[in-house]
Design an enzyme around this catalytic site. Structure first.
Site, mmCIF file in Angstrom:
data_model
loop_
_atom_site.group_PDB
_atom_site.id
_atom_site.type_symbol
_atom_site.label_atom_id
_atom_site.label_comp_id
_atom_site.label_asym_id
_atom_site.label_seq_id
_atom_site.Cartn_x
_atom_site.Cartn_y
_atom_site.Cartn_z
ATOM 1 C CE LYS A 116 51.409 67.896 -113.684
ATOM 2 N NZ LYS A 116 50.106 68.381 -113.266
ATOM 3 C CE LYS A 158 52.438 65.194 -109.340
ATOM 4 N NZ LYS A 158 52.049 66.450 -108.663
ATOM 5 C CG HIS A 234 46.548 59.958 -109.889
ATOM 6 N ND1 HIS A 234 46.885 59.992 -108.559
ATOM 7 C CD2 HIS A 234 47.313 58.992 -110.445
ATOM 8 C CE1 HIS A 234 47.832 59.095 -108.333
ATOM 9 N NE2 HIS A 234 48.098 58.465 -109.454
ATOM 10 C CD GLU A 274 44.749 70.791 -108.991
ATOM 11 O OE1 GLU A 274 43.600 70.554 -109.390
ATOM 12 O OE2 GLU A 274 45.746 70.121 -109.352
ATOM 13 N NE ARG A 296 41.630 73.733 -116.483
ATOM 14 C CZ ARG A 296 41.297 72.853 -115.534
ATOM 15 N NH1 ARG A 296 40.188 73.024 -114.846
ATOM 16 N NH2 ARG A 296 42.065 71.819 -115.250
HETATM 17 P P1 ADP Z 1 47.095 66.607 -113.016
HETATM 18 O O1 ADP Z 1 47.733 67.663 -113.825
HETATM 19 O O2 ADP Z 1 46.961 65.335 -113.729
HETATM 20 O O3 ADP Z 1 45.846 67.114 -112.354
HETATM 21 P P2 ADP Z 1 48.365 66.797 -110.389
HETATM 22 O O4 ADP Z 1 49.785 67.162 -110.212
HETATM 23 O O5 ADP Z 1 47.357 67.830 -110.060
HETATM 24 O O6 ADP Z 1 48.159 66.274 -111.857
HETATM 25 O O7 ADP Z 1 48.072 65.474 -109.530
HETATM 26 C C1 ADP Z 1 46.876 64.767 -109.680
HETATM 27 C C2 ADP Z 1 46.599 63.950 -108.422
HETATM 28 O O8 ADP Z 1 47.671 63.050 -108.139
HETATM 29 C C3 ADP Z 1 46.450 64.739 -107.150
HETATM 30 O O9 ADP Z 1 45.154 65.254 -107.002
HETATM 31 C C4 ADP Z 1 46.797 63.718 -106.094
HETATM 32 O O10 ADP Z 1 45.729 62.843 -105.871
HETATM 33 C C5 ADP Z 1 47.896 62.919 -106.728
HETATM 34 N N1 ADP Z 1 49.231 63.444 -106.386
HETATM 35 C C6 ADP Z 1 49.913 64.382 -107.053
HETATM 36 N N2 ADP Z 1 51.105 64.652 -106.483
HETATM 37 C C7 ADP Z 1 51.198 63.844 -105.409
HETATM 38 C C8 ADP Z 1 52.209 63.620 -104.409
HETATM 39 N N3 ADP Z 1 53.381 64.262 -104.417
HETATM 40 N N4 ADP Z 1 51.964 62.694 -103.450
HETATM 41 C C9 ADP Z 1 50.808 62.012 -103.430
HETATM 42 N N5 ADP Z 1 49.824 62.166 -104.353
HETATM 43 C C10 ADP Z 1 50.007 63.069 -105.332
HETATM 44 P P1 ADP Z 2 39.990 69.054 -113.246
HETATM 45 O O1 ADP Z 2 41.237 69.045 -112.391
HETATM 46 O O2 ADP Z 2 39.155 70.278 -113.025
HETATM 47 O O3 ADP Z 2 39.202 67.796 -113.233
HETATM 48 P P2 ADP Z 2 41.194 68.359 -115.845
HETATM 49 O O4 ADP Z 2 42.482 69.012 -116.189
HETATM 50 O O5 ADP Z 2 41.202 66.920 -115.567
HETATM 51 O O6 ADP Z 2 40.510 69.244 -114.697
HETATM 52 O O7 ADP Z 2 40.203 68.631 -117.052
HETATM 53 C C1 ADP Z 2 39.111 69.473 -116.920
HETATM 54 C C2 ADP Z 2 38.068 69.091 -117.916
HETATM 55 O O8 ADP Z 2 38.464 69.543 -119.189
HETATM 56 C C3 ADP Z 2 37.809 67.608 -118.058
HETATM 57 O O9 ADP Z 2 36.793 67.147 -117.225
HETATM 58 C C4 ADP Z 2 37.370 67.505 -119.499
HETATM 59 O O10 ADP Z 2 35.978 67.677 -119.589
HETATM 60 C C5 ADP Z 2 38.003 68.684 -120.159
HETATM 61 N N1 ADP Z 2 39.134 68.313 -120.981
HETATM 62 C C6 ADP Z 2 40.385 68.074 -120.578
HETATM 63 N N2 ADP Z 2 41.174 67.834 -121.634
HETATM 64 C C7 ADP Z 2 40.405 67.924 -122.718
HETATM 65 C C8 ADP Z 2 40.639 67.789 -124.116
HETATM 66 N N3 ADP Z 2 41.834 67.507 -124.615
HETATM 67 N N4 ADP Z 2 39.608 67.947 -124.940
HETATM 68 C C9 ADP Z 2 38.399 68.229 -124.450
HETATM 69 N N5 ADP Z 2 38.120 68.396 -123.162
HETATM 70 C C10 ADP Z 2 39.096 68.233 -122.304
HETATM 71 MG MG MG Z 3 45.671 68.631 -110.981
#
Ligand code: ADP
Ligand code: ADP
Ligand code: MG
Length: 649
Positions: A116, A158, A234, A274, A296
């Site tokens: 990130k 994060k 989240h 995002e 992806r």
């Molecule tokens: P991940 O890799 O786990 O998907 P993200 O960076 O996409 O992590 O953040 C996941 C979620 O956390 C976001 O969809 C949002 O709901 C919340 N989030 C992330 N960054 C912020 C921020 N700076 N302020 C408020 N909410 C946040």
């Molecule tokens: P999104 O933001 O689209 O929800 P995530 O990063 O949370 O994406 O993960 C996408 C999907 O990939 C999850 O719903 C899960 O099914 C799958 N996934 C994530 N990590 C793993 C893992 N380590 N092994 C297997 N499946 C995974």
């Molecule tokens: Mg995300």
């Protein structure tokens, strides 16, 4: 175009990719683990190759074995789905070194977006707005605390390698910073082997709006936005497209930023950019910031397909095979509105614990898009994500699409495991959500009312009683027959924690009176159709001693054999059992150890969460029945405490 592709994944996404491959006349090769020998994705494929044990590390994460399977079966390309190897640049390089095509971006583009902090730096350079904060290399706690102060509380810590919400901590006050940093780093270290973090301004009333992009390696287009603000911890729960309240001006600004992001890294294939959006005052062209890019196909891609009419997997195959972008930006448009709900096997009242179980029955309403990797009779195993299906609806307006979602959820039938169906249904009827008032805090704010389930009605119970007594199937020839004397019997059912005793009084085989909770329900069968006190009975499915009445998103009843009952009632306050399937990550108890009620005896890791198992009472550990690192089923006996009188002796 390829004539054969291998899908390096399982479950619904493997099936989804194969559907398009088949429609394009492309042969598909499935890979499967020990746990997936008879899975739906194996059945759908033209060829299937066994690649190893149930644990992902022994199968779906073994790039070398998967590449060998592709070579063996004559596949020219590999589609990674999502999760598993989909964002692993080393895998992409290995695929290419083997002379195969990876259906997705280059290893270089994945690396640019993999962490990130690095991704934010690249985006800043490309002129894409990023969330204000610190994303440099210095990681000492005092320095980071200073940065947090400068950014201004509240802040979000994060993990730079984060995903799935892991390694993320919201910090409201400076006093809480040190501890939050510590635990975020700890979680990041275990989950990703990388404890580096970044710090971001926490956006108030945040909305998650992401842009679907598609590139050919040079140019990119966007396929509009998805709003994924309905989240729990989240994690996305219901997604929609387009975003409520979006204006042409903001859409143009976000779309241009997303395309700039994709083109800056020479992106090829489907990707998602995002953004976090400040929703406190409507959407503004200067009120969105880059969070991360997922390199992806995304879980929630069906809502984009529904509003654009584009098959994103078809585009993936065509671009990977060397074609240019199938459409120009000006040829794309939005048609109506779409929602997707993620249906999981999980125990909502118990804090959304992942669940397992054999699906005694699974059916979706006709005309609804349901992406699934399981069928009736299949098992939701502890080895993988407990997703059962994604339910997608579309309509000319948001209101119509949402009403269709509500109806589709109400008519989805799952028996054999607990699910989040009722929770999804409550969300689809949530007033604020219906009015388009979404932000990522909605679920947490209204959690109590969203998880509050209605009790089974006396009619629902009466129907379960009839099923338990084997009276629902009526022979046509028997219709007129009347008993010379009504037959009375007692039926005992278990429903959740409750035991229900009902009196069944049979007047004929098409007429019964059922007394429940002091109320008498008249069940009458007319022309093969059961009526309960005048109302048409909902569908019922019975398998073994499980009876599921499909009212209120599915009510499960178990027949209780009065003979077994006393034995179960005894209970074992001395036994610590796994509350759900998972990996026994740590085990602190030793035989002979003296423990106090509430002591942490073990840690169970199950899909994205860790759960502490505590001593139920003071006592002495008699026996440890499991070992660290073991995969355990729900209900597995883990630790036994000595009986109280034994311990005293
Ligand atoms: P991940 O890799 O786990 O998907 P993200 O960076 O996409 O992590 O953040 C996941 C979620 O956390 C976001 O969809 C949002 O709901 C919340 N989030 C992330 N960054 C912020 C921020 N700076 N302020 C408020 N909410 C946040
Ligand atoms: P999104 O933001 O689209 O929800 P995530 O990063 O949370 O994406 O993960 C996408 C999907 O990939 C999850 O719903 C899960 O099914 C799958 N996934 C994530 N990590 C793993 C893992 N380590 N092994 C297997 N499946 C995974
Ligand atoms: Mg995300």
């Amino acid at each position: 175009m390829f004539d054969t592709i291998l899908i390096a994944n399982r479950g619904e996404i493997a099936c989804r990719v194969m559907e398009t491959a088949q429609a394009m006349g492309v042969r598909s090769v499935a890979v499967y683990s020990d746990a997936d020998r008879t899975a739906r994705h194996v059945e759908m494929a033209d060829v299937a190759v066994h690649i190893g044990g149930a644990a992902p590390a022994e199968s779906y994460l073994r790039g070398d074995v998967i590449i060998a399977a592709a070579k063996e079966t004559g596949a020219q390309a590999i589609h990674p789905g999502y999760g598993f190897l989909s964002e692993n640049p080393d895998f992409v390089e290995a695929v290419e070194a083997a002379g195969l095509t990876f259906i997705g971006p280059s290893a270089k583009a994945i690396r640019a977006m993999g962490l990130k902090d690095a991704a934010k730096a690249v985006m800043e350079e490309a002129g894409v707005p990023v969330v204000p904060g610190y994303h440099g290399d210095t990681q000492n706690p005092a320095f980071l605390a200073d940065q947090a102060k400068e950014i201004g509380y509240p802040v979000l810590i994060k993990a730079v390698a984060g995903g799935g919400g892991k390694g993320m901590r919201l910090v409201e006050r400076p006093e809480a910073f040190g501890e939050a940093l510590n635990s975020a780093q700890g979680e990041a270290k275990t989950a990703f082997g990388n404890e580096a973090v970044l710090i971001e301004k926490y956006i108030q009333q945040p909305r998650h709006i992401e842009l679907q992009v598609f590139g050919d390696g040079k140019r990119a287009v966007h396929l509009y936005e998805r709003d994924c603000s309905l989240q729990r911890r989240h994690q996305k729960v219901i997604e929609e497209a387009p975003a409520p309240g979006m204006t042409d001006e903001v859409r143009a600004a976000m779309g241009a930023a997303a395309v700039r992001a994709a083109e800056a890294i020479g992106y090829k294939g489907a990707g998602t950019v995002e953004f976090i959006v400040d929703g406190s005052d409507g959407l503004r062209p200067d009120g969105f910031w880059f969070m991360e890019m997922n390199t992806r196909l995304q879980v929630e891609h069906p809502v984009t397909e529904a509003i654009t009419g584009v098959d994103l997997v078809e585009w993936q195959l065509r671009v990977a095979a060397g074609e240019g972008l199938p459409k120009k930006q000006e040829d794309l448009s939005i048609n109506g509105h779409a929602f997707e709900a993620r249906l999981y096997a999980e125990d909502v009242p118990k804090g959304f614990l992942p669940a397992t179980g054999r699906l005694a029955h699974l059916a979706f309403p006709e005309g609804t898009r349901a992406d699934t990797g399981v069928r009736s009779g299949d098992e939701i195993s502890p080895h993988y994500d407990p997703m059962i299906a994604k339910i997608t609806t579309h309509g000319p307006t948001r209101a119509v699409a949402l009403q269709r979602l509500d109806a589709a959820l109400a008519h989805t039938q799952v028996a054999g495991t607990v699910t989040n169906l009722a929770f999804l249904g409550a969300l689809s009827r949530h007033r604020g959500f219906a009015s388009g008032n979404v932000d990522t805090g909605l679920i947490a704010r209204d959690l109590d009312s969203l998880v509050d389930m209605d009790d089974a009605t006396p009619q629902d119970i009466a129907l379960a009683v009839l099923s338990a007594a084997g009276l629902l199937e009526v022979q046509d020839t028997a219709t007129g027959f009347t008993l010379w004397q009504p037959l009375n019997r007692q039926i005992i059912l278990r429903h959740g924690e409750k035991e229900i005793t009902a009196t069944l009084r049979s007047l004929s085989c098409v007429a019964h009176d059922i007394e429940v909770d002091g109320e008498t329900i008249e069940a009458r069968c007319h022309g093969g159709r059961w009526m309960l006190s005048g109302a048409v009975a909902p569908p019922v499915v019975a398998t073994g001693d499980l009876i599921t009445v499909f009212a209120q998103y599915g009510l499960a009843f178990h027949r209780v054999d009065p003979l077994d009952r006393d034995m179960q009632a005894a209970g074992h306050a001395s036994l610590i059992e796994a509350p759900m399937p998972g990996l026994l990550k740590a085990l602190f108890a030793k035989a002979g150890q003296v423990v106090q009620a509430g002591d942490r005896l073990a840690v169970l890791e199950a899909m994205k969460m860790e759960h502490s198992l505590l001593a139920p009472r003071d006592g002495v550990v008699a026996e440890v029945l499991a070992s660290q690192g073991m995969q355990v089923e729900a209900g597995a006996a883990l630790i036994k405490l000595a009986d109280e009188d034994e311990a005293a002796a």
